[in-house]
Design a protein around this motif. Structure first.
Motif, PDB file in Angstrom:
ATOM      1  N   GLY A 165       0.819  -1.201   0.000  1.00  0.00           N
ATOM      2  CA  GLY A 165       0.000   0.000   0.000  1.00  0.00           C
ATOM      3  C   GLY A 165       0.856   1.255   0.000  1.00  0.00           C
ATOM      4  N   ALA A 166       0.401   2.275   0.730  1.00  0.00           N
ATOM      5  CA  ALA A 166       1.128   3.547   0.799  1.00  0.00           C
ATOM      6  C   ALA A 166       2.205   3.518   1.876  1.00  0.00           C
ATOM      7  CB  ALA A 166       0.154   4.687   1.063  1.00  0.00           C
ATOM      8  N   ARG A 167       2.733   2.332   2.149  1.00  0.00           N
ATOM      9  CA  ARG A 167       3.789   2.179   3.142  1.00  0.00           C
ATOM     10  C   ARG A 167       4.941   1.391   2.531  1.00  0.00           C
ATOM     11  NH1 ARG A 167       0.963  -0.847   7.958  1.00  0.00           N
ATOM     12  NH2 ARG A 167       0.345  -2.144   6.181  1.00  0.00           N
ATOM     13  N   SER A 168       6.080   1.461   3.186  1.00  0.00           N
ATOM     14  CA  SER A 168       7.227   0.646   2.792  1.00  0.00           C
ATOM     15  C   SER A 168       7.580  -0.284   3.944  1.00  0.00           C
ATOM     16  CB  SER A 168       8.436   1.526   2.443  1.00  0.00           C
ATOM     17  OG  SER A 168       8.871   2.263   3.590  1.00  0.00           O
ATOM     18  N   TYR A 169       8.141  -1.427   3.617  1.00  0.00           N
ATOM     19  CA  TYR A 169       8.593  -2.378   4.626  1.00  0.00           C
ATOM     20  C   TYR A 169      10.115  -2.359   4.652  1.00  0.00           C
ATOM     21  CZ  TYR A 169       9.414  -6.762   7.099  1.00  0.00           C
ATOM     22  OH  TYR A 169       9.850  -7.705   7.988  1.00  0.00           O
ATOM     23  N   ARG A 170      10.664  -1.860   5.742  1.00  0.00           N
ATOM     24  CA  ARG A 170      12.113  -1.654   5.851  1.00  0.00           C
ATOM     25  C   ARG A 170      12.612  -0.855   4.638  1.00  0.00           C
ATOM     26  NH1 ARG A 170      13.627  -4.411  10.213  1.00  0.00           N
ATOM     27  NH2 ARG A 170      12.513  -6.308  10.794  1.00  0.00           N
ATOM     28  N   ARG A 171      11.852   0.195   4.317  1.00  0.00           N
ATOM     29  CA  ARG A 171      12.122   1.139   3.225  1.00  0.00           C
ATOM     30  C   ARG A 171      11.883   0.540   1.841  1.00  0.00           C
ATOM     31  NH1 ARG A 171      14.899   5.876   4.534  1.00  0.00           N
ATOM     32  NH2 ARG A 171      15.592   6.003   6.705  1.00  0.00           N
ATOM     33  N   SER A 222      15.040   8.419   1.008  1.00  0.00           N
ATOM     34  CA  SER A 222      14.629   9.465   1.937  1.00  0.00           C
ATOM     35  C   SER A 222      13.168   9.774   1.651  1.00  0.00           C
ATOM     36  CB  SER A 222      15.505  10.715   1.763  1.00  0.00           C
ATOM     37  OG  SER A 222      15.282  11.299   0.486  1.00  0.00           O
ATOM     38  N   ARG A 223      12.647  10.819   2.294  1.00  0.00           N
ATOM     39  CA  ARG A 223      11.260  11.201   2.051  1.00  0.00           C
ATOM     40  C   ARG A 223      11.055  11.730   0.639  1.00  0.00           C
ATOM     41  NH1 ARG A 223       8.013  11.475   6.545  1.00  0.00           N
ATOM     42  NH2 ARG A 223       9.070  11.293   8.571  1.00  0.00           N
ATOM     43  N   LYS A 224      12.108  12.196  -0.010  1.00  0.00           N
ATOM     44  CA  LYS A 224      11.994  12.820  -1.325  1.00  0.00           C
ATOM     45  C   LYS A 224      12.489  11.948  -2.476  1.00  0.00           C
ATOM     46  CE  LYS A 224      10.208  16.886  -0.431  1.00  0.00           C
ATOM     47  NZ  LYS A 224       8.924  17.309  -1.056  1.00  0.00           N
ATOM     48  N   PHE A 225      13.302  10.939  -2.192  1.00  0.00           N
ATOM     49  CA  PHE A 225      13.905  10.157  -3.261  1.00  0.00           C
ATOM     50  C   PHE A 225      13.681   8.662  -3.060  1.00  0.00           C
ATOM     51  CE2 PHE A 225      16.322  14.116  -3.376  1.00  0.00           C
ATOM     52  CZ  PHE A 225      16.344  14.390  -4.742  1.00  0.00           C
ATOM     53  N   GLY A 226      13.449   7.974  -4.191  1.00  0.00           N
ATOM     54  CA  GLY A 226      13.299   6.528  -4.190  1.00  0.00           C
ATOM     55  C   GLY A 226      14.037   5.927  -5.377  1.00  0.00           C
ATOM     56  N   LEU A 227      14.624   4.759  -5.158  1.00  0.00           N
ATOM     57  CA  LEU A 227      15.364   4.052  -6.200  1.00  0.00           C
ATOM     58  C   LEU A 227      14.628   2.752  -6.502  1.00  0.00           C
ATOM     59  CD1 LEU A 227      17.915   3.942  -7.987  1.00  0.00           C
ATOM     60  CD2 LEU A 227      19.066   2.765  -6.094  1.00  0.00           C
ATOM     61  N   ALA A 228      14.188   2.582  -7.769  1.00  0.00           N
ATOM     62  CA  ALA A 228      13.384   1.423  -8.151  1.00  0.00           C
ATOM     63  C   ALA A 228      14.132   0.548  -9.154  1.00  0.00           C
ATOM     64  CB  ALA A 228      12.055   1.873  -8.743  1.00  0.00           C
ATOM     65  N   PHE A 229      13.959  -0.773  -9.000  1.00  0.00           N
ATOM     66  CA  PHE A 229      14.486  -1.750  -9.950  1.00  0.00           C
ATOM     67  C   PHE A 229      13.309  -2.570 -10.465  1.00  0.00           C
ATOM     68  CE2 PHE A 229      17.895  -0.769  -7.000  1.00  0.00           C
ATOM     69  CZ  PHE A 229      18.969  -0.522  -7.858  1.00  0.00           C
ATOM     70  N   GLU A 230      13.302  -2.791 -11.789  1.00  0.00           N
ATOM     71  CA  GLU A 230      12.098  -3.349 -12.390  1.00  0.00           C
ATOM     72  C   GLU A 230      12.418  -4.245 -13.582  1.00  0.00           C
ATOM     73  OE1 GLU A 230       8.394  -1.262 -14.604  1.00  0.00           O
ATOM     74  OE2 GLU A 230       8.873  -0.454 -12.605  1.00  0.00           O
ATOM     75  N   VAL A 231      11.558  -5.254 -13.770  1.00  0.00           N
ATOM     76  CA  VAL A 231      11.611  -6.136 -14.938  1.00  0.00           C
ATOM     77  C   VAL A 231      10.244  -6.095 -15.608  1.00  0.00           C
ATOM     78  CG1 VAL A 231      11.991  -8.475 -15.785  1.00  0.00           C
ATOM     79  CG2 VAL A 231      13.279  -7.659 -13.809  1.00  0.00           C
ATOM     80  N   ARG A 232      10.234  -5.852 -16.921  1.00  0.00           N
ATOM     81  CA  ARG A 232       8.978  -5.822 -17.656  1.00  0.00           C
ATOM     82  C   ARG A 232       9.058  -6.705 -18.901  1.00  0.00           C
ATOM     83  NH1 ARG A 232       6.266   0.258 -17.775  1.00  0.00           N
ATOM     84  NH2 ARG A 232       6.539   0.709 -15.545  1.00  0.00           N
ATOM     85  N   ASP A 233       7.915  -7.251 -19.245  1.00  0.00           N
ATOM     86  CA  ASP A 233       7.776  -7.970 -20.504  1.00  0.00           C
ATOM     87  C   ASP A 233       6.914  -7.115 -21.427  1.00  0.00           C
ATOM     88  OD1 ASP A 233       7.532  -9.712 -22.607  1.00  0.00           O
ATOM     89  OD2 ASP A 233       6.307 -11.183 -21.522  1.00  0.00           O
ATOM     90  N   SER A 275      15.430   3.109 -11.825  1.00  0.00           N
ATOM     91  CA  SER A 275      14.815   4.438 -11.877  1.00  0.00           C
ATOM     92  C   SER A 275      15.063   5.205 -10.593  1.00  0.00           C
ATOM     93  CB  SER A 275      13.289   4.324 -12.102  1.00  0.00           C
ATOM     94  OG  SER A 275      12.993   3.476 -13.197  1.00  0.00           O
ATOM     95  N   LEU A 276      15.298   6.482 -10.725  1.00  0.00           N
ATOM     96  CA  LEU A 276      15.431   7.379  -9.577  1.00  0.00           C
ATOM     97  C   LEU A 276      14.226   8.297  -9.561  1.00  0.00           C
ATOM     98  CD1 LEU A 276      17.157   8.393  -7.187  1.00  0.00           C
ATOM     99  CD2 LEU A 276      18.212  10.032  -8.781  1.00  0.00           C
ATOM    100  N   TYR A 277      13.431   8.223  -8.486  1.00  0.00           N
ATOM    101  CA  TYR A 277      12.190   9.002  -8.389  1.00  0.00           C
ATOM    102  C   TYR A 277      12.343  10.129  -7.381  1.00  0.00           C
ATOM    103  CZ  TYR A 277       9.549   5.625 -11.119  1.00  0.00           C
ATOM    104  OH  TYR A 277       9.085   4.831 -12.144  1.00  0.00           O
ATOM    105  N   TYR A 278      11.738  11.262  -7.757  1.00  0.00           N
ATOM    106  CA  TYR A 278      11.671  12.424  -6.869  1.00  0.00           C
ATOM    107  C   TYR A 278      10.225  12.654  -6.486  1.00  0.00           C
ATOM    108  CZ  TYR A 278      11.707  17.251  -5.227  1.00  0.00           C
ATOM    109  OH  TYR A 278      11.532  18.372  -4.481  1.00  0.00           O
TER     110      TYR A 278
END
Length: 280
Positions: A165-171, A222-233, A275-278
């Motif tokens: 949901g709108a939470r993270s588990y251990r970030r 942090s509260r402003k930045f997130g780093l995502a790793f993804e696999v898509r078909d 991906s780096l998200y702001y």
């Protein structure tokens, strides 16, 4: 002197009345003192309870502050974010191999939270790869005669479902994405090897529909930045050039022992990105 019976009776009555009033006043005073004592004890108990409530539920307590609760879950502040995407697409050219080859991939993605687990994503990506130039008119059947550069765009819209949901588990916030869009060809190099006329026999990406499914996880730095790793078909459509269905060309293909081509084919193309998200 002896008192008359009437006077003695009145004296006894007066004495009894005075004694009764004295005892009544004593009982009343004792009761009043007990009531005052109970009232004082009640006020003291109320003060103690109020003080204890302030300690337990006050702003500085563990109950009053969520930040002090020992939990691996954290609320993700804000649901709108813009990301810079980079990665690589491993393509399937198809059979015959008309499609674009594997290539690096860069792009941007915008995500907006719709509900606690659900977000809307809009994406734009760019890739530069190559294409095989295939001539179906050769005596031995279709064959690759040249390779040219090709660049293209991926324009897509997706729904992202976050498992926490709108939470993270251990970030960490794992999710799945499902969406669709188009593969849009921008330009294709010119081949001087393919015999003329080229146009009805040469493949061009054009505008091709696509759908995709993916899994990923975002780590909240942090509260402003997130780093995502993804696999898509990415499943996109490759359309066979019209010249391949001309009677003489089809006959040449069959005479060479090759199978007649399908009008179109859908191919799986796997995308690995970071991906780096702001968040704003």
């Amino acid at each position: 002197l002896a008192l008359s019976p009437g006077i003695a009776s009145r004296r006894d009555s007066t004495f009894i009345g005075v004694e009764y009033r004295r005892r009544f006043e004593q009982v009343s005073m004792k009761l009043l003192q007990e009531v005052k004592l109970a009232s004082a004890r009640g006020r003291w108990l109320a003060v103690m309870l109020a003080a204890m409530s302030g300690v337990v539920f006050g702003p500085g307590s563990a109950v009053g502050q969520d930040e002090e609760i020992d939990t691996p879950y954290r609320w993700v502040e804000g649901g709108t974010r813009l990301g810079l995407v980079g990665g690589y697409i491993f393509t399937n050219r198809g059979d015959p191999p008309f499609g674009p080859g594997s290539s690096p991939f860069i792009g941007t993605r915008f995500r907006a939270r719709l509900s606690s687990p659900l977000s809307l994503e809009l994406g734009l990506g760019y890739g530069n790869s190559d294409e095989y130039v295939i001539d179906p008119r050769l005596e031995g059947g279709p064959a690759v005669v040249d390779t040219v550069n090709a660049d293209w765009l991926i324009i897509e819209a997706s729904l992202q479902f976050a498992f926490t949901g709108a939470r993270s588990y251990r970030r960490l916030q794992p999710y799945v994405v499902l969406g669709g869009g188009i593969l849009q060809g921008l330009s294709t190099g010119i081949s001087e090897v393919l015999a003329s006329p080229q146009q009805p026999f040469r493949y061009e990406i054009g505008t091709s529909p696509m759908v995709h499914f993916g899994v990923g996880a975002e780590y909240h730095i942090s509260r402003k930045f997130g780093l995502a790793f993804e696999v898509r078909d990415n499943l996109w459509k490759i359309k066979t050039p019209e010249g391949w269905f001309r009677i003489d060309v089809l006959q040449n293909i069959l005479d060479s022992g090759s199978a007649a081509p399908a009008n179109n084919q859908w191919t799986h193309n796997f995308e690995l990105t970071a991906s780096l998200y702001y968040y704003f």
